[in-house]
Scaffold this active site. Structure first.
Site, PDB file in Angstrom:
ATOM      1  N   GLY A  80     -28.883  22.589 -32.614  1.00  0.00           N
ATOM      2  CA  GLY A  80     -28.637  22.927 -31.218  1.00  0.00           C
ATOM      3  C   GLY A  80     -27.196  23.332 -30.996  1.00  0.00           C
ATOM      4  O   GLY A  80     -26.682  24.235 -31.625  1.00  0.00           O
ATOM      5  N   VAL A 103     -22.878  16.325 -35.498  1.00  0.00           N
ATOM      6  CA  VAL A 103     -22.553  14.934 -35.217  1.00  0.00           C
ATOM      7  C   VAL A 103     -22.148  14.229 -36.514  1.00  0.00           C
ATOM      8  O   VAL A 103     -22.820  14.375 -37.544  1.00  0.00           O
ATOM      9  CB  VAL A 103     -23.753  14.208 -34.567  1.00  0.00           C
ATOM     10  CG1 VAL A 103     -23.358  12.770 -34.222  1.00  0.00           C
ATOM     11  CG2 VAL A 103     -24.209  14.942 -33.320  1.00  0.00           C
ATOM     12  N   LYS A 141     -19.164  14.201 -31.781  1.00  0.00           N
ATOM     13  CA  LYS A 141     -19.990  15.410 -31.671  1.00  0.00           C
ATOM     14  C   LYS A 141     -19.076  16.602 -31.452  1.00  0.00           C
ATOM     15  O   LYS A 141     -18.321  16.640 -30.476  1.00  0.00           O
ATOM     16  CB  LYS A 141     -20.991  15.278 -30.524  1.00  0.00           C
ATOM     17  CG  LYS A 141     -21.882  16.504 -30.387  1.00  0.00           C
ATOM     18  CD  LYS A 141     -22.965  16.295 -29.338  1.00  0.00           C
ATOM     19  CE  LYS A 141     -23.858  17.520 -29.252  1.00  0.00           C
ATOM     20  NZ  LYS A 141     -24.937  17.343 -28.238  1.00  0.00           N
ATOM     21  N   ASP A 163     -32.912  18.147 -20.597  1.00  0.00           N
ATOM     22  CA  ASP A 163     -33.391  18.330 -21.971  1.00  0.00           C
ATOM     23  C   ASP A 163     -33.897  17.008 -22.545  1.00  0.00           C
ATOM     24  O   ASP A 163     -33.602  16.646 -23.680  1.00  0.00           O
ATOM     25  CB  ASP A 163     -32.267  18.891 -22.850  1.00  0.00           C
ATOM     26  CG  ASP A 163     -32.806  19.466 -24.166  1.00  0.00           C
ATOM     27  OD1 ASP A 163     -34.004  19.818 -24.212  1.00  0.00           O
ATOM     28  OD2 ASP A 163     -32.034  19.553 -25.136  1.00  0.00           O
ATOM     29  N   GLY A 168     -25.962  14.699 -38.540  1.00  0.00           N
ATOM     30  CA  GLY A 168     -26.948  15.736 -38.264  1.00  0.00           C
ATOM     31  C   GLY A 168     -26.322  16.941 -37.628  1.00  0.00           C
ATOM     32  O   GLY A 168     -25.184  16.927 -37.156  1.00  0.00           O
TER      33      GLY A 168
END
Length: 894
Positions: free
Chosen positions: A20, A24, A39, A132, A17
């Site tokens: 932001g 990843v 990541k 977050d 994915g």
């Protein structure tokens, strides 16, 4: 990067994915032969040094954590200018993906919420704030294990801050109000975000749903989310309150530590597993129970029965026949078309909040529903005093004040829901709900309860001990019975049964100050025999569902009741908790309509608390004593020891000091109302032997435990102050009332007596002798019927009124020459001198005691120098700004 490429000792397997701050990938660790997630900092941020710094900080923060509910970070590295984190690969789906399929079962929502809270607790212990928390940052594997991901916005709370640390960077929908406004955040911002996640798991929709960022920010800062109980049936009130505490705008009112939230969620899980939910069996509550509303269509479930048409028709006909027989024979008319139970909350504006905790605790501030369930009326607190407020439950509008109801303390509806009766301190009045002038029906002495049956209004006087009635057209009331004389002691009427045949009366157990142990009697109004029901509790009401409901042990109980035979037909069971109760004076803050709607104030037993203090500068604190229901207490002359009456099935006195902790006063009897001797070596207590009916005024030595009887008779004087070697003042709780000053050497020959101005239990409230024993102060309602503080010279030279706007419970300062008294939770003081003549200064407010708990005697004490006030502080603040509504609750009651 591409599939099959390698970086360092990792081989890329798949792209998982992007969004932001990072991209990843799934990869293989070729050295340790394990699957990992890599990541990388997003390409467009490679030249942003601040973003890069935040990215590195994520790794360092997460790498310091080791917890089963936090994704494990293996290493951080930079190869060929590419910075990445190698972390645990979690096989499963994000919580965001789970919620997209529909709301979770309450069991799963609680389990995942508790796991996330566990992980945050571990992070917070290391001074790490996530900042977050959102469903996309929580992974859930196939076994239901949750792991918190992405500490990219985390920071070490003690570390040096970046230039733009305060910039709002989290996902907007889950931002706390302080985060959204750019205010420095702390761990409580994670608690807010987790509250948002819990809300979304339960309801299937976000608590704040603005269409663009600025609209969302406005909602977060200024508006309240819809009540969970209004969006989904079967949500326990404890869970509603738990999420509500997370989503409180003022972070000082939020959970202060995530460990407290974890404990509450774990407690709810245990209740679920044991099937002790007061609303529904939570194990059975699945997404099918969610009410139709915004963003819930994706979670809808369809059920297509696979029965042959003929079988379906036969079953349908059988169901119709059974329903017809059951409803026509056993179900009241208003309940023949049951609807699914709905839940919502009415938020009250600051200018019209509930008036919980008035100056007269025996009266019990009430709320009421119209019989048809359309209208809610409650007693609200305005700047100028109490008045009634009305909310039409069929409309979206704020409550509005009802003209002419100033000073109202209790409200009740006419049978057709068109008129409203209400009580003030000394009158029974009525007003039409549509408007018009309020009219007085009759005068009444300290009324506390009323109900409207046909063309008659039944109401109590003398704080509930006397029942009278008056025509709805007005006139002279007639007394029906006095429970004090009829049942032998002061009691309280809580309801009149249909057709005015009988009344429900709470008969107080003299061994305990708590109404939890009161007997509930059915007292006939037609000349039949009175009878005690085999249950204990308080504020019993009769419902059209065929049940009695009453308060006990912090919960609302129900028991089947045959209103024709006036007897129970089943066992009493708890049916709802998190309802505000008050066990010292016996009040349940709930109202019931004939159509099954119930309205209640959320909360616990408002009598539960701990000893607390506040000084004249406003500093405050709580003593290290257990939380429980306390009665009367006294502070020793040395200002270091307390003698406290503890409410139990048989009351006892507990002596506590900071130096040696606490110990129970040894006594074979139920004891209460402790008052210290002037030298601090003994206590005067009100005592009752087990199994007996005679109370005694007893002196008990603290060190030796030796006792001596001071006064023994029916309804003796309860001690309230002790000065000089042998002068004790107190209130007579017998039929005649009144106050007296006794001599320890000759107690049956009082030094001074004043008869009660009336038979009302509110006629006298508290006595106090001056340190030299020459003056006595007392609260009395003589004159205009309102309690005021008076000071009188024992030798009969004269007396003076001290208070001007109401007063009760006088307490004399031992050394400062001031007399203190209270009105509500505000403590006033007057300086008093006797030479050359009695002089009393105008009273002034000196203390305000937050969370003040009323007790049936003197509710506060002051230090010897008058600088510090001691009182019992309520464990949980009284909810003044919200009323919960449940529709067709009778269906769940059945």
């Amino acid at each position: 990067m591409h599939i099959g490429s390698s970086i360092s000792h990792y081989r890329i397997v798949a792209k998982l994915g992007e969004g932001g701050m990072g991209v990843v990938y799934k990869a293989e660790d070729t050295t340790l032969e394990r699957t990992v997630a890599l990541k990388f900092l997003a390409q467009h941020l490679l030249n942003d040094e601040e973003a890069k710094e935040r990215f590195l900080r994520e790794a360092k923060a997460a790498a310091a954590l080791s917890h089963p509910n936090i994704c494990t970070v293996y290493e951080i590295a930079e190869v060929d200018g590419k910075t990445f984190i190698a972390m645990e690969f979690v096989k499963g789906e994000t919580l965001e993906e789970r919620i997209a399929a529909g709301p979770l079962t309450l069991k799963d929502a609680l389990d995942i919420g508790r796991q996330v809270a566990d992980g945050l607790e571990a992070a917070h212990e290391e001074n790490i704030i996530h900042r977050d928390i959102k469903p996309a940052n929580v992974m859930v594997d196939a076994k239901g294990r949750a792991k918190v991901m992405d500490f990219g916005l985390a920071r070490l709370t003690e570390a040096s801050r970046l230039t733009k640390t305060n910039t709002a960077m989290g996902t907007v929908a889950y931002m706390s109000p302080e985060h959204a406004q750019g205010i420095e955040v702390d761990t409580r911002t994670d608690i807010w975000a987790l509250g948002c996640v819990l809300y979304e798991m339960i309801s299937g929709q976000r608590p704040f749903q603005g269409q663009y960022d600025q609209a969302l920010l406005y909602e977060i800062v200024h508006e309240e989310p819809a009540a969970l109980t209004g969006l989904r049936t079967g949500v326990p009130m404890q869970l509603e309150d738990c999420v509500g505490r997370c989503l409180t705008k003022d972070r000082d009112d939020r959970y202060q530590d995530v460990s407290h939230l974890t404990a509450d969620l774990r407690g709810l899980q245990k209740r679920l597993e044991s099937g002790h939910s007061r609303t529904m069996n939570m194990a059975e509550v699945s997404p099918q129970h969610v009410q139709a509303g915004p963003d819930t269509s994706s979670g809808a479930r369809s059920w297509k029965p696979r029965l042959l048409p003929a079988v379906a028709v036969m079953l349908a006909l059988a169901l119709v026949l059974v329903s017809f027989l059951l409803f026509t024979r056993t179900t009241p008319p208003e309940r023949q078309n049951p609807q699914p139970a709905t839940r919502t909350a009415v938020n009250l504006p600051d200018s019209a909040r509930l008036a919980l905790g008035t100056q007269y605790p025996l009266l019990g501030v009430e709320l009421t529903l119209s019989p048809d369930g359309r209208h809610l009326v409650y007693v609200g607190q305005a700047d100028e005093g109490t008045r009634l407020y009305h909310r039409d439950l069929t409309r979206f509008e704020d409550p509005s004040s009802i003209p002419g109801t100033e000073g109202a303390l209790y409200a009740f509806f006419s049978p057709d829901s068109s008129e409203l009766g209400f009580l003030t301190e000394d009158r029974v009045r009525k007003v039409t709900l549509s408007g018009g002038a309020a009219v007085t029906l009759c005068r009444a002495r300290a009324p506390s309860f009323a109900t409207w049956i046909d063309d008659t209004i039944y109401f109590t006087e003398q704080a509930g001990s006397t029942l009278a009635r008056v025509s709805t057209a007005g006139g002279e009331p007639s007394e029906l019975f006095n429970s004090t004389k009829r049942l032998g002691s002061f009691e309280a009427v809580s309801a009149v049964l249909p057709a005015g045949r009988a009344a429900l009366v709470s008969v107080h157990n003299r061994g305990s100050i708590s109404s939890d142990y009161s007997e509930i009697w059915v007292v006939s109004l037609e000349g039949a025999e009175d009878r005690a029901l085999p249950i204990t509790g308080f504020d019993a009401r009769y419902l059209p569902s065929g049940h009695l409901v009453f308060g006990r042990g912090g919960s609302l109980f129900a028991v089947p009741f045959d209103v024709e035979r006036l007897e129970l037909t089943g066992e009493a069971v708890p049916v709802m908790d998190r309802v505000a109760l008050e066990s010292l004076f016996g009040n349940v803050y709930a109202a019931f309509a004939n159509n099954g709607t119930v309205a209640f104030v959320p909360g616990n037993d408002l009598a539960r608390g701990r000893l607390a203090w506040v000084d004249r500068q406003g500093n405050e604190g709580v003593l290290d004593v257990p939380e429980q229901v306390y009665g009367v207490f006294d502070l020793a002359p040395d200002d270091r020891r307390f003698a406290v009456q503890v409410a139990d099935v048989r009351d006892y006195v507990w002596i506590w000091s900071a130096e040696d902790g606490g110990r129970t006063l040894s006594s074979p009897a139920s004891v209460g109302w402790p008052v210290w001797s002037p030298d601090g070596t003994a206590l005067a207590v009100w005592s009752k032997a087990p199994g007996g009916s005679t109370e005694q005024l007893v002196i008990q030595e603290i060190l030796t435990g030796a006792t001596r009887e001071l006064l023994s008779e029916e309804n003796p004087t309860a001690p309230e102050s002790w000065v000089q070697p042998d002068r004790i003042s107190g209130t007579d709780h017998g039929d005649s009332g009144g106050i007296a000053v006794l001599s320890g050497t000759s107690p049956r020959d009082p030094l001074w007596v004043r008869e009660s101005p009336s038979e009302s239990p509110l006629s006298i409230w508290g006595t106090a002798l001056s340190p030299d024993g020459a003056l006595i102060a007392y609260g009395s309602d003589e004159g205009d019927g309102r309690l005021q503080i008076w000071v009188e010279e024992i030798d009969g030279s004269g007396r003076r009124q001290v208070s001007t706007d109401g007063g009760m419970e006088p307490v004399w300062c031992r050394a400062c020459g001031e007399l203190f008294y209270r009105w509500d939770n505000r403590i006033h003081a007057s300086s008093i001198t006797q030479e050359p003549r009695l002089e009393i200064s105008p009273p002034r407010e000196v203390f305000e005691a937050p969370g003040f708990v009323d007790t049936p005697g003197i509710s506060f004490r002051v230090s010897s120098d008058g600088e510090r006030l001691y009182y019992v502080r309520r464990s949980e603040p009284a909810e003044r700004g919200r009323i919960h509504i449940v529709g067709d609750w009778f269906q769940e009651l059945d």
